[in-house]
Every structure is written in C-alpha cells, then in structure tokens.
Design a protein around this motif. Structure first.
Motif, PDB file in Angstrom:
ATOM      1  N   GLU A 199      -6.977  -7.369 -34.073  1.00  0.00           N
ATOM      2  CA  GLU A 199      -6.015  -6.152 -33.954  1.00  0.00           C
ATOM      3  C   GLU A 199      -4.674  -6.510 -33.702  1.00  0.00           C
ATOM      4  O   GLU A 199      -3.844  -6.136 -34.433  1.00  0.00           O
ATOM      5  N   PHE A 200      -4.459  -7.549 -33.155  1.00  0.00           N
ATOM      6  CA  PHE A 200      -3.018  -7.970 -32.663  1.00  0.00           C
ATOM      7  C   PHE A 200      -2.542  -8.587 -33.719  1.00  0.00           C
ATOM      8  O   PHE A 200      -1.376  -8.599 -34.291  1.00  0.00           O
ATOM      9  N   ARG A 201      -3.445  -9.407 -34.344  1.00  0.00           N
ATOM     10  CA  ARG A 201      -2.951 -10.234 -35.492  1.00  0.00           C
ATOM     11  C   ARG A 201      -2.413  -9.297 -36.861  1.00  0.00           C
ATOM     12  O   ARG A 201      -1.653  -9.595 -37.501  1.00  0.00           O
ATOM     13  N   ARG A 202      -3.097  -8.074 -37.000  1.00  0.00           N
ATOM     14  CA  ARG A 202      -2.797  -6.985 -37.992  1.00  0.00           C
ATOM     15  C   ARG A 202      -1.087  -6.579 -37.775  1.00  0.00           C
ATOM     16  O   ARG A 202      -0.834  -6.099 -38.522  1.00  0.00           O
ATOM     17  N   ALA A 203      -0.921  -6.540 -36.525  1.00  0.00           N
ATOM     18  CA  ALA A 203       0.549  -6.094 -36.276  1.00  0.00           C
ATOM     19  C   ALA A 203       1.443  -7.012 -36.375  1.00  0.00           C
ATOM     20  O   ALA A 203       2.563  -6.881 -36.602  1.00  0.00           O
ATOM     21  N   THR A 204       1.215  -8.322 -36.174  1.00  0.00           N
ATOM     22  CA  THR A 204       2.015  -9.385 -36.046  1.00  0.00           C
ATOM     23  C   THR A 204       2.259 -10.151 -37.480  1.00  0.00           C
ATOM     24  O   THR A 204       3.235 -10.519 -37.854  1.00  0.00           O
ATOM     25  N   ALA A 205       1.053 -10.517 -38.263  1.00  0.00           N
ATOM     26  CA  ALA A 205       1.305 -11.281 -39.404  1.00  0.00           C
ATOM     27  C   ALA A 205       1.886 -10.659 -40.402  1.00  0.00           C
ATOM     28  O   ALA A 205       2.820 -11.414 -40.999  1.00  0.00           O
ATOM     29  N   PRO A 206       1.593  -9.234 -40.799  1.00  0.00           N
ATOM     30  CA  PRO A 206       2.444  -8.729 -42.084  1.00  0.00           C
ATOM     31  C   PRO A 206       3.853  -8.508 -41.668  1.00  0.00           C
ATOM     32  O   PRO A 206       4.619  -8.348 -42.640  1.00  0.00           O
ATOM     33  N   LEU A 207       4.249  -8.530 -40.530  1.00  0.00           N
ATOM     34  CA  LEU A 207       5.890  -8.655 -40.200  1.00  0.00           C
ATOM     35  C   LEU A 207       6.491  -9.891 -40.461  1.00  0.00           C
ATOM     36  O   LEU A 207       7.811  -9.678 -40.705  1.00  0.00           O
ATOM     37  N   THR A 208       5.873 -10.949 -40.923  1.00  0.00           N
ATOM     38  CA  THR A 208       6.678 -11.990 -40.988  1.00  0.00           C
ATOM     39  C   THR A 208       7.648 -12.119 -42.365  1.00  0.00           C
ATOM     40  O   THR A 208       8.810 -12.300 -42.342  1.00  0.00           O
ATOM     41  N   GLU A 209       7.218 -11.186 -43.413  1.00  0.00           N
ATOM     42  CA  GLU A 209       7.830 -11.329 -44.764  1.00  0.00           C
ATOM     43  C   GLU A 209       8.898 -10.269 -44.455  1.00  0.00           C
ATOM     44  O   GLU A 209      10.151 -10.638 -44.746  1.00  0.00           O
ATOM     45  N   PRO A 210       8.865  -9.107 -43.882  1.00  0.00           N
ATOM     46  CA  PRO A 210       9.986  -8.273 -43.466  1.00  0.00           C
ATOM     47  C   PRO A 210      11.115  -8.891 -42.646  1.00  0.00           C
ATOM     48  O   PRO A 210      12.189  -8.684 -43.097  1.00  0.00           O
ATOM     49  N   MET A 211      10.707  -9.663 -41.711  1.00  0.00           N
ATOM     50  CA  MET A 211      11.686 -10.469 -40.802  1.00  0.00           C
ATOM     51  C   MET A 211      12.440 -11.494 -41.892  1.00  0.00           C
ATOM     52  O   MET A 211      13.546 -11.506 -41.582  1.00  0.00           O
ATOM     53  N   ALA A 212      11.478 -12.150 -42.429  1.00  0.00           N
ATOM     54  CA  ALA A 212      12.340 -13.195 -43.331  1.00  0.00           C
ATOM     55  C   ALA A 212      13.427 -12.648 -44.318  1.00  0.00           C
ATOM     56  O   ALA A 212      14.464 -13.132 -44.432  1.00  0.00           O
ATOM     57  N   ARG A 213      13.133 -11.553 -44.878  1.00  0.00           N
ATOM     58  CA  ARG A 213      14.067 -10.896 -45.832  1.00  0.00           C
ATOM     59  C   ARG A 213      15.076 -10.078 -45.007  1.00  0.00           C
ATOM     60  O   ARG A 213      16.484 -10.446 -45.390  1.00  0.00           O
ATOM     61  N   LEU A 214      14.961  -9.718 -43.737  1.00  0.00           N
ATOM     62  CA  LEU A 214      16.271  -9.374 -43.129  1.00  0.00           C
ATOM     63  C   LEU A 214      17.111 -10.522 -42.485  1.00  0.00           C
ATOM     64  O   LEU A 214      18.174 -10.428 -42.528  1.00  0.00           O
ATOM     65  N   ALA A 215      16.465 -11.553 -42.254  1.00  0.00           N
ATOM     66  CA  ALA A 215      17.213 -12.734 -41.845  1.00  0.00           C
ATOM     67  C   ALA A 215      18.004 -13.327 -43.075  1.00  0.00           C
ATOM     68  O   ALA A 215      18.656 -14.102 -42.740  1.00  0.00           O
ATOM     69  N   SER A 216      17.573 -13.128 -44.171  1.00  0.00           N
ATOM     70  CA  SER A 216      18.194 -13.669 -45.336  1.00  0.00           C
ATOM     71  C   SER A 216      19.661 -13.088 -45.644  1.00  0.00           C
ATOM     72  O   SER A 216      20.555 -13.911 -46.507  1.00  0.00           O
TER      73      SER A 216
END
Length: 330
Positions: A199-216
């Motif tokens: 359940e914790f992984r479902r919260a953290t793993a999908p957020l990787t791509e949005p954070m990478a886009r914001l960091a770009s």
C-alpha cells in the motif's frame, strides 16, 4: 461551503492579507495585482460545494471529476488554465497497526492554488503555517506552495519508511526466535506487513514520473528557477522508493526463510514420530505373534517363554532408542 473550506487566504508580496470575504473579488484582486495569489484549502467537498470554486478558476472538468472521486493514483496533468497534481499522503499509526493513506489534489494556476484533501493524512496545516513564516518563499507565488506541499508529503514518506523498517526488524526478531520460529500466525503477520508495504508503494512509486517532470523545469505554471527544489524532492522520493524496494525484498526473504524453517521443524517432528512408532511396532509384532493361540508354537509351553518374549520386546526398544538417539531423531 464555509464548512468545506479549511482555509482561504490571499497572499500579497509573500504575506497574508486580510481573509477575503468573497472568492470572486479575491481572484480579481490577485489577477490585477500581479504579485498576489489566492490559496484555498478544501476538505472532501461534494460536487455542489466544489462547483463554486470550479466556476471561479475555470478548472478542467476531468480534473474536477478526479478531485471529487478521490480514488486516483499519483499523477500530474497539464491543462490550458491550470496544473493538476495528485499526491497520496500517508501516516503510520502508532504501534504499526495501520498505514493510513489519504489523497491530496493540488490545482495550480497563474494566481491561485486550490488544494482538495480526502482522508485523515493531512500535511497541509503545518505547511501553510511554515510558509507564512517565510515570506521570501511565498513571494514565488503558487509554485512555492506546490513545492512546499510536495516536499512535506515526500519527507513524510521517509519517516514512514523508517518506521516500517523499525517494525520490520522487530517482526524479524520475533519470527526467528526459538519459540516463534514455528509459532502459528507468523506467516500471516509477515503477509499482513507485506500488504502495508504494498500500500505504501502504491503511494510512492507512481509519483516518480510527476516529480521528474516538475524537476525538468518544462511544466507550465511552474517557475524555471524552482527546478533545483523539485529536483531535491525527486531525490528524496527516489530514496524512499529504494527503501520500499528493500523492505519488500527483505519481507520476501523473511517469509521464504520462515517457511523453510517451519518445514525443517515439521521434518524433525516427523522423524520423532517415526522413531517412536518404530519402537512401538517391534514389541507389538512380538506380542501379536505370541497371542495367536496356536497349539504348536516354539516356546509356547516352556516356563521361560513369557520372560523371553518380554526380554525381546524390551531389548528391541532399547536398541532402537539408542540408534535413533545417536542419529539425532530423538
């Protein structure tokens, strides 16, 4: 609507102005000013309650639908007039009983921020208070709020991951104690803990791509100078995901080792049962042979026949016991 709005504030030049009496007037002031923005926080609004905000800011209907349904995975959507980010804040209940997961939707536009919260996990009260004490950060407008919210959620992920690791160490020690290695329920406890990690992984793993886009630095409504800050959040998220992957692998190893240990213990029990059964079988066979009531049997009418049969029984038991003991079966 006032019960749904947790907080509504107009910020001008990094400082909180007087709370607006009317959202429409506040939006107009913010757009005229150029150095102001409106931040509205909502808690579990209904469609009717959210319609007022939707009309004022021109939020996209698909994003509004996602914000109301509140069963979304973390994602980032870019629309013509706003940016839509979905986060899943988490809270680890004391004692490790439950991992509570909420949902947080953030709408960011040119002069507004709208946050919609569902569930008990809530990092926003502390975030707003901290930002209001840092006017130099709030001067960056809605981008600063977006960064602060994402940073608070991801930093709390690290705390939850550390708490999970601590509880996993305790569970591992409990499972592999001599008394707990074969105790009933150990596998179910490991599996329940694995569900928490999932359940914790479902919260953290999908957020990787949005954070990478914001960091770009290429996302609309996000100032390019904020790129290093979002990159820092992305780095923290990467650490969290690596931590979660390690927890998941360790849980799988613990479960496999526990099942192997249970199998070894069951084999030991079966060896003991087999040894005792063999020791019982020999005297049973002797007694069965001499209890068949035939007239012509060796030693049947001899005075030493009875003690001889008993001696054979006891002797066979002693021999088998010493043999099984020497082999470690008993």
């Amino acid at each position: 609507m006032p019960g749904v709005i947790v907080d509504c504030a107009l910020y001008r030049d990094g400082r909180r102005a007087a709370d607006p009496a009317d959202i429409s007037d506040a939006v107009e002031q913010a757009r005229r000013s150029g150095d102001a923005f409106l931040w509205i926080g909502l808690y579990e609004p209904t469609e009717e309650e959210f319609s007022e905000v939707t009309g004022e800011f021109g939020l996209h209907p698909l994003a509004v639908e996602d914000a109301l349904s509140a069963h979304q995975r973390p994602k980032l959507e870019v629309y013509d007039d706003s940016l839509f980010l979905v986060l899943k804040p988490t809270r680890y209940e004391e004692g490790g009983a439950t991992l509570v997961t909420g949902e947080l939707m953030v709408f960011v536009g040119d002069c507004f921020v709208v946050t919609v919260r569902h569930g008990a996990a809530n990092p926003l009260g502390a975030v707003r208070a901290r930002l209001e004490q840092s006017p130099e950060v709030l001067r960056h407008g809605p981008t600063a709020v977006l960064y602060a919210v994402a940073d608070a959620v991801v930093d709390h992920y690290l705390e939850v991951a550390d708490a999970l690791h601590t509880d996993l160490d305790a569970l591992e020690a409990e499972v592999f104690t001599p008394d707990g290695a074969g105790a009933s329920g150990s596998a179910s406890r490991i599996y329940a803990f694995k569900r928490k990690v999932l359940e914790f992984r479902r919260a953290t793993a999908p957020l990787t791509e949005p954070m990478a886009r914001l960091a770009s630095g290429t996302v609309p409504f996000v100032h390019p100078p904020s790129q290093p800050f979002f990159r820092d959040v992305s780095d923290h998220l990467t650490r969290t995901n690596e931590h979660v992957e390690g927890l998941d692998r360790l849980l799988s190893d613990i479960l496999a080792a526990h099942l192997a240990q249970v199998g070894v213990r069951q084999n030991d029990d079966m060896r003991k049962i087999s040894a005792w059964a063999a020791m019982v079988a020999v005297p049973t066979m002797v007694a069965g042979v001499y209890g068949m009531n035939f007239d012509h049997m060796p030693e049947l009418h001899q005075p030493w026949g009875y003690p001889a049969a008993l001696t054979v029984m006891v002797g066979s038991i002693v021999v088998l016991y010493r043999m099984f003991k020497r082999r470690g079966w008993l």
